[in-house]
Structure formats: C-alpha cells, structure tokens
Design an enzyme around this catalytic site. Structure first.
Site, mmCIF file in Angstrom:
data_model
loop_
_atom_site.group_PDB
_atom_site.id
_atom_site.type_symbol
_atom_site.label_atom_id
_atom_site.label_comp_id
_atom_site.label_asym_id
_atom_site.label_seq_id
_atom_site.Cartn_x
_atom_site.Cartn_y
_atom_site.Cartn_z
ATOM 1 N N ALA A 1 41.001 101.954 105.327
ATOM 2 C CA ALA A 1 40.656 102.460 106.652
ATOM 3 C C ALA A 1 41.924 102.673 107.472
ATOM 4 C CB ALA A 1 39.746 101.472 107.361
ATOM 5 N N ASP A 2 41.977 103.813 108.165
ATOM 6 C CA ASP A 2 43.093 104.030 109.088
ATOM 7 C C ASP A 2 42.616 103.693 110.502
ATOM 8 O OD1 ASP A 2 41.600 106.223 110.012
ATOM 9 O OD2 ASP A 2 42.797 107.684 108.890
ATOM 10 N N SER A 3 43.468 103.876 111.486
ATOM 11 C CA SER A 3 43.117 103.463 112.846
ATOM 12 C C SER A 3 41.905 104.227 113.386
ATOM 13 C CB SER A 3 44.308 103.632 113.784
ATOM 14 O OG SER A 3 44.771 104.966 113.764
ATOM 15 N N ASP B 1 39.391 105.439 111.544
ATOM 16 C CA ASP B 1 38.234 104.860 110.862
ATOM 17 C C ASP B 1 37.801 103.568 111.555
ATOM 18 O OD1 ASP B 1 38.247 106.820 108.834
ATOM 19 O OD2 ASP B 1 39.622 105.633 107.606
ATOM 20 N N LEU B 2 38.782 102.752 111.912
ATOM 21 C CA LEU B 2 38.474 101.462 112.534
ATOM 22 C C LEU B 2 37.849 101.637 113.909
ATOM 23 C CD1 LEU B 2 41.606 99.408 111.450
ATOM 24 C CD2 LEU B 2 39.273 99.218 110.577
#
Length: 80
Positions: free
Chosen positions: A37-39, A41-42
């Site tokens: 997960a990238d930022s 996605d988070l």
C-alpha cells in the site's frame, strides 16, 4: 461489536481493496510491506474504515495504524 466482528469487517475491506485472499490476512499483516500500500491507498482505506465504523480517525492516529491488528485495536477502543 466484538473484536472478532471488527477484525472480520476490516479483513473484508482489505481483501476488496488490496486484491488479496482474506484467508491470507492476519493481525500482523502490514499495509505497506505485506500489501504494497502507498500513502494514497492508506488514506482511502482509512476513509473506508471511518465510513464502515462511523467514527473519524484523526491523521495523527491514522499514521500509527501500520498493521491489521493496529486497525482492529483502534476501532475497538474508539467505537461508540
């Protein structure tokens, strides 16, 4: 809501969002290292948690949610 019910809902959200088999998700599953997960996605996932459980998660608290277990613990301790 019990911890198990919270965990199951969160795992379902993760399975849907990160295209991973729900059976492979554990309390120790890390959003960045295990789910890539990238930022963005988070942030999207935190917004879904807020919608699903009806409570706002402040940014400083959201940054502390690194694993599935962290998410479960946060929701459990902040529910209605």
């Amino acid at each position: 809501m019990t911890e198990e019910e919270i965990s199951n809902k969160i795992k379902t959200l993760i399975a849907d969002n990160f295209n991973v088999d729900q059976d492979k998700i554990t309390e120790n599953t890390n959003f960045t290292s295990d789910l890539d997960a990238d930022s963005i996605d988070l942030v999207e996932f935190i917004l879904q948690l807020e919608d699903e459980f009806g409570s706002e998660i402040p940014d400083d608290e959201a940054e502390k949610i690194k694993t599935v277990g962290d998410a479960v613990s946060y929701i459990k301790s902040h529910q209605g």
